[in-house]
Motif scaffolding. Structure first.
Motif, mmCIF file in Angstrom:
data_model
loop_
_atom_site.group_PDB
_atom_site.id
_atom_site.type_symbol
_atom_site.label_atom_id
_atom_site.label_comp_id
_atom_site.label_asym_id
_atom_site.label_seq_id
_atom_site.Cartn_x
_atom_site.Cartn_y
_atom_site.Cartn_z
ATOM 1 N N GLY A 174 90.124 -10.039 25.117
ATOM 2 C CA GLY A 174 91.084 -11.144 25.261
ATOM 3 C C GLY A 174 90.430 -12.324 25.955
ATOM 4 O O GLY A 174 90.071 -12.243 27.129
ATOM 5 N N ILE A 175 90.238 -13.400 25.214
ATOM 6 C CA ILE A 175 89.564 -14.570 25.786
ATOM 7 C C ILE A 175 90.617 -15.635 26.070
ATOM 8 O O ILE A 175 90.754 -16.635 25.365
ATOM 9 C CB ILE A 175 88.463 -15.108 24.848
ATOM 10 C CG1 ILE A 175 87.606 -13.954 24.314
ATOM 11 C CG2 ILE A 175 87.594 -16.133 25.581
ATOM 12 C CD1 ILE A 175 87.006 -13.055 25.374
ATOM 13 N N GLY A 176 91.402 -15.364 27.112
ATOM 14 C CA GLY A 176 92.390 -16.338 27.584
ATOM 15 C C GLY A 176 92.010 -16.793 28.980
ATOM 16 O O GLY A 176 90.820 -16.896 29.307
ATOM 17 N N PHE A 196 85.646 -9.475 23.064
ATOM 18 C CA PHE A 196 86.498 -8.931 22.006
ATOM 19 C C PHE A 196 87.697 -9.858 21.879
ATOM 20 O O PHE A 196 88.403 -10.111 22.865
ATOM 21 C CB PHE A 196 86.994 -7.538 22.378
ATOM 22 C CG PHE A 196 85.916 -6.494 22.432
ATOM 23 C CD1 PHE A 196 85.622 -5.718 21.317
ATOM 24 C CD2 PHE A 196 85.189 -6.281 23.600
ATOM 25 C CE1 PHE A 196 84.624 -4.750 21.360
ATOM 26 C CE2 PHE A 196 84.192 -5.311 23.647
ATOM 27 C CZ PHE A 196 83.909 -4.545 22.525
ATOM 28 N N SER A 197 87.941 -10.363 20.679
ATOM 29 C CA SER A 197 88.980 -11.388 20.549
ATOM 30 C C SER A 197 89.693 -11.280 19.212
ATOM 31 O O SER A 197 89.083 -10.938 18.191
ATOM 32 C CB SER A 197 88.319 -12.770 20.669
ATOM 33 O OG SER A 197 89.251 -13.788 20.441
ATOM 34 N N THR A 198 91.006 -11.606 19.247
ATOM 35 C CA THR A 198 91.755 -11.695 17.983
ATOM 36 C C THR A 198 91.549 -13.050 17.316
ATOM 37 O O THR A 198 92.088 -13.288 16.239
ATOM 38 C CB THR A 198 93.274 -11.517 18.236
ATOM 39 O OG1 THR A 198 93.714 -12.551 19.127
ATOM 40 C CG2 THR A 198 93.596 -10.158 18.827
ATOM 41 N N SER A 199 90.809 -13.949 17.981
ATOM 42 C CA SER A 199 90.694 -15.336 17.516
ATOM 43 C C SER A 199 89.247 -15.664 17.147
ATOM 44 O O SER A 199 88.471 -16.113 18.000
ATOM 45 C CB SER A 199 91.154 -16.296 18.615
ATOM 46 O OG SER A 199 92.404 -15.925 19.124
ATOM 47 N N PRO A 216 85.217 -9.764 16.502
ATOM 48 C CA PRO A 216 86.558 -10.165 16.063
ATOM 49 C C PRO A 216 87.397 -8.911 15.827
ATOM 50 O O PRO A 216 87.116 -8.127 14.927
ATOM 51 C CB PRO A 216 86.282 -10.908 14.747
ATOM 52 C CG PRO A 216 84.969 -10.382 14.267
ATOM 53 C CD PRO A 216 84.217 -9.798 15.423
ATOM 54 N N THR A 217 88.428 -8.711 16.666
ATOM 55 C CA THR A 217 89.085 -7.399 16.696
ATOM 56 C C THR A 217 90.073 -7.176 15.550
ATOM 57 O O THR A 217 90.555 -6.062 15.382
ATOM 58 C CB THR A 217 89.800 -7.191 18.047
ATOM 59 O OG1 THR A 217 90.612 -8.342 18.302
ATOM 60 C CG2 THR A 217 88.811 -7.009 19.155
ATOM 61 N N LEU A 234 86.751 -4.613 30.442
ATOM 62 C CA LEU A 234 87.888 -5.177 31.172
ATOM 63 C C LEU A 234 88.876 -5.709 30.143
ATOM 64 O O LEU A 234 88.543 -6.618 29.369
ATOM 65 C CB LEU A 234 87.385 -6.317 32.068
ATOM 66 C CG LEU A 234 88.367 -6.848 33.099
ATOM 67 C CD1 LEU A 234 88.673 -5.784 34.157
ATOM 68 C CD2 LEU A 234 87.802 -8.093 33.771
ATOM 69 N N SER A 235 90.081 -5.146 30.107
ATOM 70 C CA SER A 235 91.080 -5.642 29.162
ATOM 71 C C SER A 235 92.046 -6.581 29.872
ATOM 72 O O SER A 235 92.723 -6.203 30.830
ATOM 73 C CB SER A 235 91.878 -4.499 28.533
ATOM 74 O OG SER A 235 92.906 -5.083 27.730
ATOM 75 N N THR A 236 92.108 -7.799 29.380
ATOM 76 C CA THR A 236 92.993 -8.821 29.966
ATOM 77 C C THR A 236 94.205 -9.065 29.070
ATOM 78 O O THR A 236 94.933 -10.033 29.275
ATOM 79 C CB THR A 236 92.231 -10.157 30.160
ATOM 80 O OG1 THR A 236 92.023 -10.761 28.868
ATOM 81 C CG2 THR A 236 90.897 -9.959 30.848
#
Ligand code: NAP
Ligand code: ZN
Length: 335
Positions: A174-176, A196-199, A216-217, A234-236
């Motif tokens: 999560g890249i927020g 790891f990112s959905t974007s 890209p997940t 680390l999961s954010t």
């Protein structure tokens, strides 16, 4: 008593409306902060919406504050009026329990949250136990430092607590707001970093932040191809993930640490952990000593948040951008 001008939600999921309250009398150990900047952490959204069933209304959110000390109580020694300070999720603790006396105030059972049962930083002023107001190093500007007070310490603290060192391979999911700071800190620690990112559109920026690899997940094959590659993940993310796939991405003795809070139970087969002696754990903000250390480290390594800013008066439009996942990478309200 002077009035404090704030923005408050009056009910769960409601818009924020102007809200005025009387400034509390300053106790001997308290600080009053003139807010100049306040980040919008995703926890503010959870609090506004009462996702965690702990919100009192009216709710003044805001717990990534940067500002100037406006007043201090008689017993405060480490701050002076005019100092530039930050205030994060925690605005007080008992000061006497085993956690408080061992520099882990974040674990105090009587912790006071800045914006739960207490009026937070979407306001012209905010009040706290002065022990939780941290002087900002000169090298950090207030805009990019404000998000360090929650997002920054939340990702820095587990890297230190779990002994992450330069030889290790770290994944950030999560890249927020939190995730982009995690990439920056892990890179500055010297680690090999995988984002790891959905974007997919975030790939180039994630690499600029310091990620060596980008997964890209939405592509399950890409995630599975990372099997047995990381020491620490680390999961954010605040949503359910394919937890087994992330545990499988760990090397033996690896650890998956959750700082983002998905509402559903986190489940995976026990043998995902047993064979490689892997661990799953959580982490919550960080203690005062760790916050000062993190600010010092951030100043030395030039780490701050990548921000968008909007005036406090436009807080509802700013919250909409956060809810829609459009912010790159932290929204900061300014006054
Ligand atoms: P944020 O800025 O909104 O970022 C969250 C990121 O998660 C998004 O940028 C997105 O990254 C990813 N994401 C969003 N929806 C997703 C989905 N459906 N599936 C997979 N990934 C998704 O939020 P934040 O401020 O970083 O906060 C993240 C979480 O940490 C929140 O739950 C917050 O409450 C929690 N938090 C915990 C602590 C603590 O002490 N433990 C402290 C602060 C915040 P991509 O676009 O890269 O996929
Ligand atoms: Zn937060």
């Amino acid at each position: 008593m002077t009035a404090v001008n704030a923005w408050a939600a009056k009910a769960a999921k409601g818009p924020l409306v102007p809200f005025t309250y009387d400034a509390p009398a300053l106790g001997p150990n308290d600080v009053e902060i003139d807010v100049t900047h306040c980040g919008i952490c995703h926890s503010d959204i959870h609090v506004i919406d009462n996702n965690w069933h702990i919100t009192d209304y009216p709710c003044v959110p805001g717990h990534e504050v940067a500002g100037r000390v406006a007043a201090i109580g008689d017993a405060v020694r480490h701050l002076a009026v005019g100092d530039r300070v930050g205030l994060g999720w925690q605005a007080g603790s008992c000061g006497a329990c085993e956690w408080c006396v061992s520099a882990r105030e974040n674990l105090c059972p009587d912790s006071v949250a800045t914006c739960v049962g207490h009026y937070g930083g979407y306001a012209d002023r905010v009040f706290a136990d002065a022990r939780f107001a941290f002087k900002l190093p000169d090298a950090l500007n207030s805009e990019t430092a404000a998000p360090l007070l929650c997002g920054g310490i939340t990702v820095y603290s587990p890297l230190r607590h779990y002994g992450i060192t330069a030889n290790m391979r770290v994944g950030v999911v999560g890249i927020g707001g939190l995730g982009h700071l995690a990439i920056r800190f892990a890179r500055a620690f010297g680690c090999e970093v995988t984002a790891f990112s959905t974007s997919p559109a975030k790939e180039a920026e994630a690499r600029d932040m310091g990620a060596h690899h980008f997964v890209p997940t939405h592509d399950a094959g890409a995630l599975k191809s990372r099997r047995d590659s990381l020491d620490f993940i680390l999961s954010t993310v605040h949503n359910a993930l394919d937890w087994t796939a992330y545990i499988d991405a760990l090397r033996p003795d690896g650890r998956l640490c959750l700082v983002g809070g998905p509402p559903e139970p986190v489940s995976f087969p026990s043998f995902a952990l047993i064979g490689g002696q892997k661990s799953v754990s959580g982490s919550v903000i960080g203690g005062r000593a760790r916050i000062n250390e993190m600010l010092d480290f951030a100043a030395r390594h030039g780490i701050g948040a990548i921000c968008e800013t909007m005036p406090l008066a436009d807080v509802n439009a700013a919250l909409t951008r956060v809810r829609e996942g459009r912010v790159r990478y932290r929204m900061v309200l300014t006054r």
